[in-house]
Design an enzyme around this catalytic site. Sequence first.
Site, short mmCIF file in Angstrom:
data_model
loop_
_atom_site.label_atom_id
_atom_site.label_comp_id
_atom_site.label_asym_id
_atom_site.label_seq_id
_atom_site.Cartn_x
_atom_site.Cartn_y
_atom_site.Cartn_z
N CYS A 276 3.13 -10.85 -57.68
CA CYS A 276 4.21 -9.90 -58.02
C CYS A 276 3.74 -8.94 -59.11
O CYS A 276 4.04 -7.74 -59.06
CB CYS A 276 5.45 -10.65 -58.50
SG CYS A 276 6.19 -11.69 -57.24
N ARG B 284 9.27 -11.67 -50.11
CA ARG B 284 8.89 -10.25 -50.28
C ARG B 284 9.46 -9.42 -49.15
O ARG B 284 8.75 -9.05 -48.22
CB ARG B 284 7.36 -10.12 -50.30
CG ARG B 284 6.71 -10.75 -51.48
CD ARG B 284 5.21 -10.53 -51.53
NE ARG B 284 4.64 -11.57 -52.35
CZ ARG B 284 4.73 -11.62 -53.67
NH1 ARG B 284 5.34 -10.66 -54.33
NH2 ARG B 284 4.20 -12.63 -54.34
#
Length: 217
Positions: free
Chosen positions: A54, A131
């Site tokens: 991330c 995601r």
Amino acid sequence: MTHETAQPPCAGLRIGDTAPEFEARSTMGPVRLSDFSGRWLILFSHPADFTPVCTTEFVELARAASDFEKRDCALMALSVDSLFAHFAWLRIIRDRFDVEVRFPIVEDPTLVIGRAYGMVAPQDNDSATVRTTFFIDPSGTIRAMTCYPANLGRSIPEMLRMIDGLQAIDNHNGLAPANWQAGDPLLSSPSQNIDDVYNADNASDWFMKPAAKGDAT
Ligand code: BEZ
């Protein structure tokens, strides 16, 4: 829930649906989805702050901010983490990678937004979002979506290419073929007229031809 019956993330929403409205706190102040009406928006979820993949996504997105701006495309991120966790993470990103994340990161501690968008993997024991990425057009319609696992980071060039492709399709009334890149020609929609099928010089011309001059990018 068994693997076979689990709904995949994004399953609740489809291409062509209106993106659900929400209002939330973010790192750039209170935001509503409708604040972005009239612009392209990439709304994306990430599993958690302070995680390696991330972090690389946010660094690269922040570095590409002007590329999204040029396309009049806003970015908005979302995770279950609190606003103050987002702030602490962004400060660390700035100090370590020398880049400031200036697009909103929404806090969604109750996952009310994540669930509305199908960003939560139902088979996971924790409540992290996966995601997911939603490409939302200026009228608020979901035009594309992707879903990646936690351990594979997204491609920022591909996100830009998707925005380029969606904008070209809208602006030039064509179809973007495989590996299309901004500036490449578009294709025409196949003819629905049997005379075009029989009268074409080549057998494939009725379904496989460049967009008419002036229609391509
Ligand atoms: C990561 O961003 O590195 C990550 C997040 C959740 C699970 C695994 C990896």
